[in-house]
Design a protein around this motif. Structure first.
Motif, PDB file in Angstrom:
ATOM      1  N   PHE A 195     -20.915 -14.962  27.817  1.00  0.00           N
ATOM      2  CA  PHE A 195     -21.466 -16.144  28.489  1.00  0.00           C
ATOM      3  C   PHE A 195     -21.612 -17.346  27.566  1.00  0.00           C
ATOM      4  O   PHE A 195     -21.881 -18.447  28.024  1.00  0.00           O
ATOM      5  CB  PHE A 195     -22.821 -15.813  29.123  1.00  0.00           C
ATOM      6  N   LEU A 196     -21.439 -17.122  26.274  1.00  0.00           N
ATOM      7  CA  LEU A 196     -21.580 -18.223  25.323  1.00  0.00           C
ATOM      8  C   LEU A 196     -20.584 -19.331  25.636  1.00  0.00           C
ATOM      9  O   LEU A 196     -20.900 -20.508  25.578  1.00  0.00           O
ATOM     10  CB  LEU A 196     -21.368 -17.716  23.889  1.00  0.00           C
ATOM     11  N   ILE A 197     -19.360 -18.914  25.978  1.00  0.00           N
ATOM     12  CA  ILE A 197     -18.331 -19.902  26.304  1.00  0.00           C
ATOM     13  C   ILE A 197     -18.150 -19.895  27.806  1.00  0.00           C
ATOM     14  O   ILE A 197     -17.867 -18.857  28.407  1.00  0.00           O
ATOM     15  CB  ILE A 197     -16.995 -19.571  25.616  1.00  0.00           C
TER      16      ILE A 197
ATOM     17  N   VAL B  18     -17.574 -30.671  34.428  1.00  0.00           N
ATOM     18  CA  VAL B  18     -18.476 -30.038  33.476  1.00  0.00           C
ATOM     19  C   VAL B  18     -19.384 -31.090  32.896  1.00  0.00           C
ATOM     20  O   VAL B  18     -18.912 -32.089  32.382  1.00  0.00           O
ATOM     21  CB  VAL B  18     -17.674 -29.375  32.338  1.00  0.00           C
ATOM     22  N   ALA B  19     -20.671 -30.870  33.004  1.00  0.00           N
ATOM     23  CA  ALA B  19     -21.601 -31.848  32.455  1.00  0.00           C
ATOM     24  C   ALA B  19     -21.415 -31.957  30.961  1.00  0.00           C
ATOM     25  O   ALA B  19     -21.422 -30.966  30.262  1.00  0.00           O
ATOM     26  CB  ALA B  19     -23.028 -31.418  32.777  1.00  0.00           C
ATOM     27  N   GLY B  20     -21.255 -33.132  30.471  1.00  0.00           N
ATOM     28  CA  GLY B  20     -21.145 -33.355  29.033  1.00  0.00           C
ATOM     29  C   GLY B  20     -19.727 -33.306  28.530  1.00  0.00           C
ATOM     30  O   GLY B  20     -19.459 -33.717  27.416  1.00  0.00           O
ATOM     31  N   VAL B  21     -18.780 -32.815  29.297  1.00  0.00           N
ATOM     32  CA  VAL B  21     -17.389 -32.773  28.855  1.00  0.00           C
ATOM     33  C   VAL B  21     -16.539 -33.451  29.910  1.00  0.00           C
ATOM     34  O   VAL B  21     -16.606 -33.117  31.083  1.00  0.00           O
ATOM     35  CB  VAL B  21     -16.887 -31.325  28.698  1.00  0.00           C
TER      36      VAL B  21
ATOM     37  N   THR C  95     -12.946 -34.317  31.277  1.00  0.00           N
ATOM     38  CA  THR C  95     -11.507 -34.184  31.282  1.00  0.00           C
ATOM     39  C   THR C  95     -10.943 -35.345  32.072  1.00  0.00           C
ATOM     40  O   THR C  95     -11.426 -35.670  33.151  1.00  0.00           O
ATOM     41  CB  THR C  95     -11.088 -32.859  31.935  1.00  0.00           C
TER      42      THR C  95
ATOM     43  N   TRP D 171     -16.649 -30.782  23.037  1.00  0.00           N
ATOM     44  CA  TRP D 171     -17.380 -29.725  23.722  1.00  0.00           C
ATOM     45  C   TRP D 171     -18.642 -30.295  24.317  1.00  0.00           C
ATOM     46  O   TRP D 171     -19.075 -31.403  23.997  1.00  0.00           O
ATOM     47  CB  TRP D 171     -17.741 -28.598  22.741  1.00  0.00           C
ATOM     48  N   GLY D 172     -19.245 -29.500  25.222  1.00  0.00           N
ATOM     49  CA  GLY D 172     -20.517 -29.894  25.790  1.00  0.00           C
ATOM     50  C   GLY D 172     -21.179 -28.658  26.358  1.00  0.00           C
ATOM     51  O   GLY D 172     -20.574 -27.582  26.418  1.00  0.00           O
ATOM     52  N   ILE D 173     -22.400 -28.802  26.782  1.00  0.00           N
ATOM     53  CA  ILE D 173     -23.115 -27.689  27.406  1.00  0.00           C
ATOM     54  C   ILE D 173     -22.975 -27.853  28.910  1.00  0.00           C
ATOM     55  O   ILE D 173     -23.329 -28.913  29.463  1.00  0.00           O
ATOM     56  CB  ILE D 173     -24.606 -27.673  27.018  1.00  0.00           C
ATOM     57  N   ASN D 174     -22.457 -26.844  29.552  1.00  0.00           N
ATOM     58  CA  ASN D 174     -22.282 -26.897  31.000  1.00  0.00           C
ATOM     59  C   ASN D 174     -23.589 -26.500  31.669  1.00  0.00           C
ATOM     60  O   ASN D 174     -23.928 -25.316  31.723  1.00  0.00           O
ATOM     61  CB  ASN D 174     -21.157 -25.967  31.424  1.00  0.00           C
ATOM     62  N   THR D 175     -24.297 -27.489  32.159  1.00  0.00           N
ATOM     63  CA  THR D 175     -25.583 -27.193  32.805  1.00  0.00           C
ATOM     64  C   THR D 175     -25.422 -26.936  34.291  1.00  0.00           C
ATOM     65  O   THR D 175     -26.386 -26.627  34.984  1.00  0.00           O
ATOM     66  CB  THR D 175     -26.554 -28.368  32.602  1.00  0.00           C
TER      67      THR D 175
ATOM     68  N   SER E 197     -23.432 -24.596  35.484  1.00  0.00           N
ATOM     69  CA  SER E 197     -23.146 -23.184  35.701  1.00  0.00           C
ATOM     70  C   SER E 197     -24.449 -22.394  35.811  1.00  0.00           C
ATOM     71  O   SER E 197     -25.495 -22.848  35.355  1.00  0.00           O
ATOM     72  CB  SER E 197     -22.305 -22.679  34.527  1.00  0.00           C
TER      73      SER E 197
ATOM     74  N   GLY F  91     -23.496 -22.606  29.246  1.00  0.00           N
ATOM     75  CA  GLY F  91     -22.688 -22.174  28.110  1.00  0.00           C
ATOM     76  C   GLY F  91     -21.913 -23.356  27.564  1.00  0.00           C
ATOM     77  O   GLY F  91     -21.936 -24.449  28.114  1.00  0.00           O
ATOM     78  N   ILE F  92     -21.212 -23.102  26.494  1.00  0.00           N
ATOM     79  CA  ILE F  92     -20.404 -24.144  25.870  1.00  0.00           C
ATOM     80  C   ILE F  92     -19.128 -24.322  26.683  1.00  0.00           C
ATOM     81  O   ILE F  92     -18.441 -23.342  27.001  1.00  0.00           O
ATOM     82  CB  ILE F  92     -20.038 -23.772  24.422  1.00  0.00           C
ATOM     83  N   ALA F  93     -18.810 -25.554  27.013  1.00  0.00           N
ATOM     84  CA  ALA F  93     -17.590 -25.842  27.759  1.00  0.00           C
ATOM     85  C   ALA F  93     -16.724 -26.781  26.949  1.00  0.00           C
ATOM     86  O   ALA F  93     -17.230 -27.628  26.207  1.00  0.00           O
ATOM     87  CB  ALA F  93     -17.934 -26.460  29.108  1.00  0.00           C
ATOM     88  N   PHE F  94     -15.423 -26.612  27.098  1.00  0.00           N
ATOM     89  CA  PHE F  94     -14.466 -27.456  26.397  1.00  0.00           C
ATOM     90  C   PHE F  94     -13.704 -28.302  27.415  1.00  0.00           C
ATOM     91  O   PHE F  94     -13.771 -28.067  28.608  1.00  0.00           O
ATOM     92  CB  PHE F  94     -13.511 -26.594  25.566  1.00  0.00           C
ATOM     93  N   SER F  95     -12.966 -29.273  26.858  1.00  0.00           N
ATOM     94  CA  SER F  95     -12.381 -30.267  27.749  1.00  0.00           C
ATOM     95  C   SER F  95     -11.177 -29.754  28.525  1.00  0.00           C
ATOM     96  O   SER F  95     -10.795 -30.356  29.521  1.00  0.00           O
ATOM     97  CB  SER F  95     -11.972 -31.512  26.952  1.00  0.00           C
ATOM     98  N   ASP F  96     -10.557 -28.659  28.073  1.00  0.00           N
ATOM     99  CA  ASP F  96      -9.431 -28.154  28.843  1.00  0.00           C
ATOM    100  C   ASP F  96      -9.335 -26.645  28.659  1.00  0.00           C
ATOM    101  O   ASP F  96      -9.944 -26.058  27.755  1.00  0.00           O
ATOM    102  CB  ASP F  96      -8.110 -28.834  28.430  1.00  0.00           C
TER     103      ASP F  96
ATOM    104  N   THR G 127     -10.358 -23.758  25.633  1.00  0.00           N
ATOM    105  CA  THR G 127     -11.290 -22.671  25.970  1.00  0.00           C
ATOM    106  C   THR G 127     -10.678 -21.327  25.601  1.00  0.00           C
ATOM    107  O   THR G 127     -11.335 -20.479  24.980  1.00  0.00           O
ATOM    108  CB  THR G 127     -11.609 -22.690  27.471  1.00  0.00           C
TER     109      THR G 127
ATOM    110  N   VAL H  71     -10.495 -20.920  21.684  1.00  0.00           N
ATOM    111  CA  VAL H  71     -11.780 -20.619  21.033  1.00  0.00           C
ATOM    112  C   VAL H  71     -12.279 -19.234  21.443  1.00  0.00           C
ATOM    113  O   VAL H  71     -12.756 -18.452  20.613  1.00  0.00           O
ATOM    114  CB  VAL H  71     -12.820 -21.699  21.374  1.00  0.00           C
ATOM    115  N   ASN H  72     -12.156 -18.936  22.714  1.00  0.00           N
ATOM    116  CA  ASN H  72     -12.636 -17.647  23.208  1.00  0.00           C
ATOM    117  C   ASN H  72     -11.875 -16.490  22.555  1.00  0.00           C
ATOM    118  O   ASN H  72     -12.469 -15.493  22.127  1.00  0.00           O
ATOM    119  CB  ASN H  72     -12.463 -17.589  24.725  1.00  0.00           C
TER     120      ASN H  72
END
Lengths: 253, 176
Positions: free
Chosen positions: A26-28, A37-40, A42, B39-43, B45, B49-54, B58, B61-62
């Motif tokens: 769940f970390l990623i 996605v909030a904060g990111v 695209t 990156w950012g925190i996906n609030t 979900s 968790g950490i979310a990336f732009s594409d 993801t 990194v995963n």
């Protein structure tokens, strides 16, 4: 009582075993949709407008654009190649930043879609620029010369590839007078165009598959220029080559 | 009364649990810093968790953070297997014991209880990480080669562990 205790211990053991692995899972966040996605952020179609020049070169170009997805815009650009002539398609794409954030853009190609093996083609170049499509040589340069005179050398960086006329060379250093490059292999005349880090292809090879990355401020635009040098083809006919292009667009943080 | 095996397993699993989780976290942070990833925190979900732009980022990194998690577990298990093969008090050679004595390292010698409890814990973590990697490969968030590598390593390590248990139970090639 002992049974209950041991069941509890078993559960505790399971939790201790599973929790760190699940925590890693769940970390990623792997389930978010692009762009929500909030904060990111695209890049979506609301942020950038990529316009192929449909009217300016009508009849001599073709396009097969795909919708922007995941920050990537893909197209198959068709260009007419004229026998023994240079054809410059300036502003074949215009890219407008319609968002409120600075965007970075890079073009890439994987090689010819079709056409090059069937006709005479010396070189094809695709250049991405923020303003002027290219600079030009301020003076003639002979074989072996290492100083290329341009109006604004500060726009270039060491180790960058540059195309001087049809010759691909590398910037060794930038001086106030011009660009210090690896020794030129052919003569060049004043007025020849100098392209920064373009995509370069010969008839059979991809000599450089990527342009440089440029940044566009909100409201600004970038342009793409394609130049093709026709060779000699046995049929003597002008023909169209097709080149797949990928525009990679990201928000600059 | 509380089971001694369970209590032992719980105590042996604390270190691997911390190692696995922190390996994942540290690798993710390292990759973000090293590659300058957005990156950012996906609030939005259910579990932030950490979310990336594409998706490509993801998956990248995963996959590599899962790989590091697996490597940490493999290192832990390898140490247990080294102890099982070379430092197991049931079949360590007398000359080697004397050597350890001269180096003041007899504390490295382990008994069966210790080795098999630790081995079971590390082996369980290894298969949990492998299953996680396989699941994520199936849903498209982990490279398939990562899962393939994890599976092969897990099978090999499991076999080495079983081989030592078999030697312990049935002796050196002699069956009952």
């Amino acid at each position: 009582m002992a049974t209950l205790i041991n069941i509890g211990l078993t559960m505790a053991l399971m939790v201790i075993m599973v929790l760190p692995v699940l925590g890693g899972y769940f970390l990623i966040n792997t389930q978010s949709e692009s762009g929500v996605v909030a904060g990111v952020h695209t890049v979506s179609e609301a942020d950038v407008s990529i316009l192929p020049a449909l009217e300016e070169f009508k009849g001599y170009t073709s396009f097969k654009p795909q919708p922007l997805s995941g920050g990537q815009y893909q197209d198959v650009m068709g260009l007419t190649v004229f026998q023994r002539q240079k054809a410059a398609y300036r502003g074949i794409y215009s890219i407008y930043n319609t968002s409120t954030e600075t965007l970075s853009i890079e073009l890439s190609t994987v090689g010819w879609a079709k056409g090059s093996e069937e006709l005479g083609l010396d070189r094809l170049v695709v250049s991405l620029s923020e303003g002027e499509h290219s600079q030009t040589l301020l003076g003639d340069r002979r074989v072996g010369a290492t100083l290329v005179l341009v109006a604004d050398p500060s726009a270039y960086k060491p180790d960058e590839l540059v195309l001087v006329g049809e010759e691909l060379t590398r910037v060794v250093a930038v001086s106030p007078n011009g660009l210090v490059v690896t020794p030129l292999r052919v003569d060049h005349l004043q007025g020849e165009e100098v392209y920064r880090s373009p995509i370069v292809l010969s008839q059979t090879d991809v000599l450089n598959p990527l342009t440089r990355v440029i940044q566009i401020a909100p409201g600004d635009r970038a342009t793409v220029t394609a130049v093709v040098w026709g060779g000699v083809d046995s049929s003597g006919q002008n023909a169209m080559v097709e080149l797949p292009l990928t525009f990679k667009i990201k928000v600059v943080r | 009364m509380a089971s001694r095996i369970l209590l032992r397993l719980i105590s042996e699993s604390l270190l691997p649990a911390a190692a696995v989780f922190f390996a994942k976290v540290i690798t993710v942070v390292f990759l973000i810093q090293w590659f300058g990833l957005a990156w950012g925190i996906n609030t939005l979900s259910a579990v932030p968790g950490i979310a990336f732009s594409d998706l490509a980022t993801t998956i990248f990194v995963n996959s590599y953070s899962n790989l590091v998690m697996l490597l940490v577990v493999v290192i832990g298990l390898m140490w247990v297997l080294v102890k099982a093969y070379h430092l197991h008090d049931t079949h360590v050679s007398p000359s080697f014991v004397l050597q350890l004595l001269s180096w003041n390292l007899t504390g490295l010698l382990s008994n069966s209880s210790e080795i098999y409890h630790q081995g079971l814990v590390w082996l369980s973590y290894m298969w949990l990480v492998t299953l996680l990697t396989g699941f994520q490969a199936y849903i498209g968030t982990n490279y398939f080669w990562g899962f393939g590598f994890a599976l092969i390593v897990s099978l090999l390590a499991t076999w080495f562990f079983i081989a030592d248990v078999e030697r312990e139970v049935f002796g050196n090639g002699n069956s009952n």
